[in-house]
Design a protein around this motif. Structure first.
Motif, mmCIF file in Angstrom:
data_model
loop_
_atom_site.group_PDB
_atom_site.id
_atom_site.type_symbol
_atom_site.label_atom_id
_atom_site.label_comp_id
_atom_site.label_asym_id
_atom_site.label_seq_id
_atom_site.Cartn_x
_atom_site.Cartn_y
_atom_site.Cartn_z
ATOM 1 N N VAL A 122 0.821 -1.211 0.000
ATOM 2 C CA VAL A 122 0.000 0.000 0.000
ATOM 3 C C VAL A 122 0.856 1.261 0.000
ATOM 4 O O VAL A 122 0.652 2.169 -0.795
ATOM 5 C CB VAL A 122 -0.989 0.000 1.188
ATOM 6 C CG1 VAL A 122 -1.680 1.342 1.319
ATOM 7 C CG2 VAL A 122 -2.014 -1.106 1.005
ATOM 8 N N ALA A 123 1.857 1.340 0.874
ATOM 9 C CA ALA A 123 2.692 2.548 0.965
ATOM 10 C C ALA A 123 3.476 2.774 -0.330
ATOM 11 O O ALA A 123 3.531 3.902 -0.835
ATOM 12 C CB ALA A 123 3.644 2.443 2.150
ATOM 13 N N CYS B 132 1.546 4.393 -2.990
ATOM 14 C CA CYS B 132 0.996 5.708 -2.620
ATOM 15 C C CYS B 132 -0.531 5.641 -2.538
ATOM 16 O O CYS B 132 -1.226 6.556 -2.978
ATOM 17 C CB CYS B 132 1.440 6.790 -3.596
ATOM 18 S SG CYS B 132 3.217 7.013 -3.670
ATOM 19 N N SER B 133 -1.028 4.545 -2.010
ATOM 20 C CA SER B 133 -2.461 4.337 -1.901
ATOM 21 C C SER B 133 -2.940 4.675 -0.495
ATOM 22 O O SER B 133 -2.152 4.754 0.448
ATOM 23 C CB SER B 133 -2.794 2.876 -2.209
ATOM 24 O OG SER B 133 -4.177 2.645 -2.063
ATOM 25 N N THR B 134 -4.225 4.861 -0.364
ATOM 26 C CA THR B 134 -4.798 5.167 0.949
ATOM 27 C C THR B 134 -5.547 3.988 1.540
ATOM 28 O O THR B 134 -6.096 4.107 2.624
ATOM 29 C CB THR B 134 -5.767 6.367 0.843
ATOM 30 O OG1 THR B 134 -6.780 6.049 -0.109
ATOM 31 C CG2 THR B 134 -5.019 7.621 0.430
ATOM 32 N N GLY B 135 -5.582 2.878 0.816
ATOM 33 C CA GLY B 135 -6.297 1.749 1.374
ATOM 34 C C GLY B 135 -6.109 0.469 0.599
ATOM 35 O O GLY B 135 -5.577 0.458 -0.501
#
Length: 56
Positions: A9-10, A13-16
Motif C-alpha cells: 500500500v505505501a 501511494c495508496s490510501t487503502g
C-alpha cells in the motif's frame, strides 16, 4: 496481474487496501523520446507507437 498485498500500500501511494484487490506487474517500462499526449483512463488500451514522433 497478481494479488495486491497490504504490504504494498505505501509503495503504491495508496490510501487503502481490501481483500480481492489485484495489481499489475509492469516490465520493460520505457520513457517516450519526447513528451506525448496520451489518454489516461482506468482501463486497458493500446498505444500505437508507430504514430509517436521520435524527435529525430
Amino acid at each position: 496481474m497478481e494479488p495486491w498485498l497490504p504490504s504494498q500500500v505505501a509503495a503504491a501511494c495508496s490510501t487503502g487496501w481490501q481483500p480481492g484487490y489485484y495489481a499489475w506487474h509492469l516490465e520493460n517500462v520505457r520513457r517516450l523520446p519526447l513528451p506525448q499526449a496520451m489518454m489516461a483512463a482506468r482501463r486497458l488500451y493500446k498505444v500505437d507507437f508507430s504514430l509517436i514522433d521520435s524527435g529525430a
